[in-house]
Design an enzyme around this catalytic site. Sequence first.
Site, PDB file in Angstrom:
ATOM      1  N   LYS A  22       0.837  -1.212   0.000  1.00  0.00           N
ATOM      2  CA  LYS A  22       0.000   0.000   0.000  1.00  0.00           C
ATOM      3  C   LYS A  22       0.863   1.250   0.000  1.00  0.00           C
ATOM      4  CE  LYS A  22      -1.832   1.629   4.098  1.00  0.00           C
ATOM      5  NZ  LYS A  22      -1.392   3.007   4.359  1.00  0.00           N
ATOM      6  N   ASN A  23       1.851   1.270   0.906  1.00  0.00           N
ATOM      7  CA  ASN A  23       2.613   2.504   1.094  1.00  0.00           C
ATOM      8  C   ASN A  23       3.619   2.781  -0.017  1.00  0.00           C
ATOM      9  OD1 ASN A  23       1.125   2.989   3.324  1.00  0.00           O
ATOM     10  ND2 ASN A  23       2.733   2.516   4.818  1.00  0.00           N
ATOM     11  N   ARG A  92      -5.158  10.010   4.153  1.00  0.00           N
ATOM     12  CA  ARG A  92      -4.165  11.074   4.338  1.00  0.00           C
ATOM     13  C   ARG A  92      -3.111  11.083   3.231  1.00  0.00           C
ATOM     14  NH1 ARG A  92      -3.284  13.554   8.754  1.00  0.00           N
ATOM     15  NH2 ARG A  92      -1.117  13.603   8.115  1.00  0.00           N
ATOM     16  N   CYS A 116      -5.674  12.049  12.697  1.00  0.00           N
ATOM     17  CA  CYS A 116      -6.416  10.787  12.604  1.00  0.00           C
ATOM     18  C   CYS A 116      -6.254  10.044  13.910  1.00  0.00           C
ATOM     19  CB  CYS A 116      -5.995   9.974  11.396  1.00  0.00           C
ATOM     20  SG  CYS A 116      -4.439   9.139  11.572  1.00  0.00           S
ATOM     21  N   ARG A 121      -0.483  14.194  13.132  1.00  0.00           N
ATOM     22  CA  ARG A 121       0.094  14.014  11.796  1.00  0.00           C
ATOM     23  C   ARG A 121       0.092  15.292  10.941  1.00  0.00           C
ATOM     24  NH1 ARG A 121      -1.831   8.280   9.433  1.00  0.00           N
ATOM     25  NH2 ARG A 121       0.134   8.489   8.348  1.00  0.00           N
ATOM     26  N   PRO A 122       0.775  16.340  11.406  1.00  0.00           N
ATOM     27  CA  PRO A 122       0.833  17.561  10.592  1.00  0.00           C
ATOM     28  C   PRO A 122       1.638  17.353   9.307  1.00  0.00           C
ATOM     29  CG  PRO A 122       2.304  17.745  12.485  1.00  0.00           C
ATOM     30  CD  PRO A 122       1.551  16.451  12.645  1.00  0.00           C
ATOM     31  N   VAL A 123       1.528  18.295   8.358  1.00  0.00           N
ATOM     32  CA  VAL A 123       2.284  18.191   7.101  1.00  0.00           C
ATOM     33  C   VAL A 123       3.196  19.407   6.924  1.00  0.00           C
ATOM     34  CG1 VAL A 123       0.704  16.634   5.904  1.00  0.00           C
ATOM     35  CG2 VAL A 123       0.303  19.105   5.819  1.00  0.00           C
ATOM     36  N   ASP A 124       3.592  20.012   8.053  1.00  0.00           N
ATOM     37  CA  ASP A 124       4.420  21.222   8.011  1.00  0.00           C
ATOM     38  C   ASP A 124       5.748  20.994   7.283  1.00  0.00           C
ATOM     39  OD1 ASP A 124       4.689  19.586  10.476  1.00  0.00           O
ATOM     40  OD2 ASP A 124       6.408  20.876  10.849  1.00  0.00           O
ATOM     41  N   GLN A 125       6.313  19.795   7.378  1.00  0.00           N
ATOM     42  CA  GLN A 125       7.615  19.553   6.740  1.00  0.00           C
ATOM     43  C   GLN A 125       7.488  19.481   5.214  1.00  0.00           C
ATOM     44  OE1 GLN A 125      10.504  19.554   8.680  1.00  0.00           O
ATOM     45  NE2 GLN A 125       8.937  20.196  10.138  1.00  0.00           N
ATOM     46  N   ASP A 304       4.124   0.415  12.057  1.00  0.00           N
ATOM     47  CA  ASP A 304       2.967  -0.245  11.434  1.00  0.00           C
ATOM     48  C   ASP A 304       2.869  -1.722  11.803  1.00  0.00           C
ATOM     49  OD1 ASP A 304       2.461   2.188  10.319  1.00  0.00           O
ATOM     50  OD2 ASP A 304       3.009   1.652   8.269  1.00  0.00           O
ATOM     51  N   ILE A 326       6.837   6.868  17.240  1.00  0.00           N
ATOM     52  CA  ILE A 326       6.534   7.620  16.012  1.00  0.00           C
ATOM     53  C   ILE A 326       5.232   8.416  16.139  1.00  0.00           C
ATOM     54  CG2 ILE A 326       6.170   7.478  13.502  1.00  0.00           C
ATOM     55  CD1 ILE A 326       8.978   6.617  14.263  1.00  0.00           C
ATOM     56  N   ARG A 396      -8.948  -0.577   4.027  1.00  0.00           N
ATOM     57  CA  ARG A 396      -8.065   0.470   3.476  1.00  0.00           C
ATOM     58  C   ARG A 396      -6.728  -0.120   3.072  1.00  0.00           C
ATOM     59  NH1 ARG A 396      -5.989   4.357   7.324  1.00  0.00           N
ATOM     60  NH2 ARG A 396      -4.553   4.624   5.632  1.00  0.00           N
TER      61      ARG A 396
HETATM   62  C1  LIG Z   1       1.032   6.289   3.254  1.00  0.00           C
HETATM   63  C2  LIG Z   1       2.216   6.016   4.115  1.00  0.00           C
HETATM   64  O1  LIG Z   1       3.311   5.809   3.632  1.00  0.00           O
HETATM   65  N1  LIG Z   1       1.983   5.975   5.441  1.00  0.00           N
HETATM   66  C3  LIG Z   1       3.075   5.651   6.326  1.00  0.00           C
HETATM   67  C4  LIG Z   1       3.863   6.911   6.576  1.00  0.00           C
HETATM   68  O2  LIG Z   1       2.983   7.883   7.111  1.00  0.00           O
HETATM   69  P1  LIG Z   1       3.452   9.406   7.167  1.00  0.00           P
HETATM   70  O3  LIG Z   1       4.325   9.685   6.008  1.00  0.00           O
HETATM   71  O4  LIG Z   1       2.217  10.219   7.344  1.00  0.00           O
HETATM   72  O5  LIG Z   1       4.316   9.425   8.479  1.00  0.00           O
HETATM   73  P2  LIG Z   1       5.597  10.338   8.752  1.00  0.00           P
HETATM   74  O6  LIG Z   1       6.803   9.540   8.502  1.00  0.00           O
HETATM   75  O7  LIG Z   1       5.432  11.595   7.963  1.00  0.00           O
HETATM   76  O8  LIG Z   1       5.414  10.684  10.279  1.00  0.00           O
HETATM   77  C5  LIG Z   1       6.437  10.491  11.241  1.00  0.00           C
HETATM   78  C6  LIG Z   1       6.243  11.462  12.368  1.00  0.00           C
HETATM   79  O9  LIG Z   1       6.539  12.777  11.909  1.00  0.00           O
HETATM   80  C7  LIG Z   1       5.495  13.676  12.173  1.00  0.00           C
HETATM   81  N2  LIG Z   1       5.436  14.663  11.075  1.00  0.00           N
HETATM   82  C8  LIG Z   1       5.468  14.235   9.785  1.00  0.00           C
HETATM   83  C9  LIG Z   1       5.439  15.136   8.729  1.00  0.00           C
HETATM   84  C10 LIG Z   1       5.372  16.501   9.021  1.00  0.00           C
HETATM   85  O10 LIG Z   1       5.327  17.364   8.125  1.00  0.00           O
HETATM   86  N3  LIG Z   1       5.357  16.902  10.321  1.00  0.00           N
HETATM   87  C11 LIG Z   1       5.383  16.006  11.361  1.00  0.00           C
HETATM   88  O11 LIG Z   1       5.335  16.408  12.530  1.00  0.00           O
HETATM   89  C12 LIG Z   1       4.253  12.786  12.235  1.00  0.00           C
HETATM   90  O12 LIG Z   1       3.184  13.391  12.944  1.00  0.00           O
HETATM   91  C13 LIG Z   1       4.799  11.536  12.903  1.00  0.00           C
HETATM   92  O13 LIG Z   1       4.825  11.730  14.289  1.00  0.00           O
HETATM   93  O14 LIG Z   1       4.925   6.633   7.489  1.00  0.00           O
HETATM   94  C14 LIG Z   1       4.483   6.190   8.791  1.00  0.00           C
HETATM   95  C15 LIG Z   1       5.700   6.011   9.672  1.00  0.00           C
HETATM   96  O15 LIG Z   1       6.473   4.972   9.200  1.00  0.00           O
HETATM   97  C16 LIG Z   1       3.658   4.912   8.659  1.00  0.00           C
HETATM   98  O16 LIG Z   1       3.099   4.604   9.913  1.00  0.00           O
HETATM   99  C17 LIG Z   1       2.532   5.097   7.637  1.00  0.00           C
HETATM  100  O17 LIG Z   1       1.937   3.834   7.358  1.00  0.00           O
HETATM  101  C1  LIG Z   2      -0.777   4.439   9.294  1.00  0.00           C
HETATM  102  C2  LIG Z   2      -0.886   3.764   8.158  1.00  0.00           C
HETATM  103  O1  LIG Z   2      -1.324   4.256   6.986  1.00  0.00           O
HETATM  104  P1  LIG Z   2      -1.695   5.751   6.575  1.00  0.00           P
HETATM  105  O2  LIG Z   2      -0.456   6.570   6.602  1.00  0.00           O
HETATM  106  O3  LIG Z   2      -2.188   5.570   5.169  1.00  0.00           O
HETATM  107  O4  LIG Z   2      -2.741   6.235   7.539  1.00  0.00           O
HETATM  108  C3  LIG Z   2      -0.496   2.340   8.041  1.00  0.00           C
HETATM  109  O5  LIG Z   2      -0.329   1.864   6.897  1.00  0.00           O
HETATM  110  O6  LIG Z   2      -0.389   1.659   9.084  1.00  0.00           O
END
Ligand SMILES: CC(=O)N[C@H]1[C@@H](OP(=O)(O)OP(=O)(O)OC[C@H]2O[C@@H](n3ccc(=O)[nH]c3=O)[C@H](O)[C@@H]2O)O[C@H](CO)[C@@H](O)[C@@H]1O
Ligand SMILES: C=C(OP(=O)(O)O)C(=O)O
Length: 417
Positions: A22-23, A92, A116, A121-125, A304, A326, A396
């Site tokens: 999936k990822n 997301r 969620c 899970r912000p996207v600031d980065q 995960d 995480i 999902r």
């Molecule tokens: C679709 C996908 O690939 N999902 C995976 C991806 O989620 P995803 O890419 O959303 O997870 P991240 O690696 O970005 O998150 C890691 C940590 O960084 C924080 N963060 C991240 C980005 C940002 O801009 N700001 C910030 O604060 C997040 O809240 C979290 O605490 O990696 C996670 C960590 O391996 C997995 O659990 C998810 O299954």
């Molecule tokens: C957290 C997960 O996925 P997503 O980032 O799509 O929510 C996951 O695959 O366990």
Amino acid sequence: MDKLLIEGNGPLHGDIQVSGAKNAALPILCAGLLTAEDVHLSNVPNLQDVRTMLRLLRQMGVRAEQEGESVLLNGAGINSPEAPYELVKTMRASILVLGPLLARFGEARVSLPGGCAIGARPVDQHIKGLQAMGASVTIEHGFINARAARLKGARIITDMITVTGTENLLMAATLADGETVLENAAREPEVSDLAHLLVKMGAHIEGIGTDRLVIQGVERLGGASHTVVGDRIEAGTFLCAVAAAGGDVTLRGIDPTILDAVLDKLREAGVQIESGTDWIRVRMSGRPRAVSFRTSEYPAFPTDMQAQFMALNAVAEGAATVTETIFENRFMHVQELNRLGANIAIEGNTAVVTGVPALSGAMVMATDLRASASLVIAGLVAQGETLIDRIYHLDRGYDRMEHKLSAVGAKIRRISA
Ligand SMILES: CC(=O)N[C@H]1[C@@H](OP(=O)(O)OP(=O)(O)OC[C@H]2O[C@@H](n3ccc(=O)[nH]c3=O)[C@H](O)[C@@H]2O)O[C@H](CO)[C@@H](O)[C@@H]1O
Ligand SMILES: C=C(OP(=O)(O)O)C(=O)O
């Protein structure tokens, strides 16, 4: 709403074909936005998230044809670089259209994903990186509006390791003017799988698989064919199911080297593992030993897989600690596992699991994707019937899980409402 009914039924025997990840599939589908030429994908898993992503791409004007596990994408006719709230809120990973749209069309409008169940899970980065590449970004009415005539190469150090953040910036950088260096990049195999596709499309990327990606931007990318890497988390979930229920199962279509940390912990739990280039055989008899671990970025133990190992520890001999580093709220399955008779106490970001000899079936509720998987594992070993509600979370990210488990002897069936 569909539910899963499971009857604890002893050991599992047979073969399971692991689906594409999936990822990896989700960012790879978004890479189709970067070119006007055909992108042919195979081993695309049959998942709700993939269907949602295809809907999103089609809504933007991408031609997307799906036949079984093959997908053909063509982004020549994109007319709307926008990701609406209705689709982003259910998945997301929709944020992964931001980088490619901005890089190819000079603009993008993407709904801000909310928090969620597992964390904020912000996207600031993602935004910080695109700004460093010269984009102007505003957030209004719940949407990220980004513009840049052409992105410029930059050196970007993210505050933390982020998987989708790395993927978004990597895709954006392939079409930027000049060199981009992504420091502190995520090394997850799914990031590398995306990078390999991008290279086939004509991108110049060095450092694949390391935490420093160096990208020389090109004017345009072309078409390519690619097979999505096997899903290490789906594979890990089935490994835990056999470790808990016992039996002898061979998983096919999975590279064992991307599961090293998980296989190590399974061996520590007393599981016998053999493997070849694309298969893993798992054998287990008797009760597992409890194993302590902390989640971390790849190549360490994946977050995960945390919930599934919690289910395994729940029926193990001894006690173990599980530390989640995480996500700030990824213990929602604990309460439900305890409803099945587990003995798990939470102290901050650590759960202390004291194994019990047996769980007893009950009605439980899935709260997120991997929480659902942990309840399935617990249901397989619980005495009596377990009914899992809200399995849309499971759909999902797992491709026909109940079929794959039934084929190895589990008593599990979907009850459609
Ligand atoms: C679709 C996908 O690939 N999902 C995976 C991806 O989620 P995803 O890419 O959303 O997870 P991240 O690696 O970005 O998150 C890691 C940590 O960084 C924080 N963060 C991240 C980005 C940002 O801009 N700001 C910030 O604060 C997040 O809240 C979290 O605490 O990696 C996670 C960590 O391996 C997995 O659990 C998810 O299954
Ligand atoms: C957290 C997960 O996925 P997503 O980032 O799509 O929510 C996951 O695959 O366990």
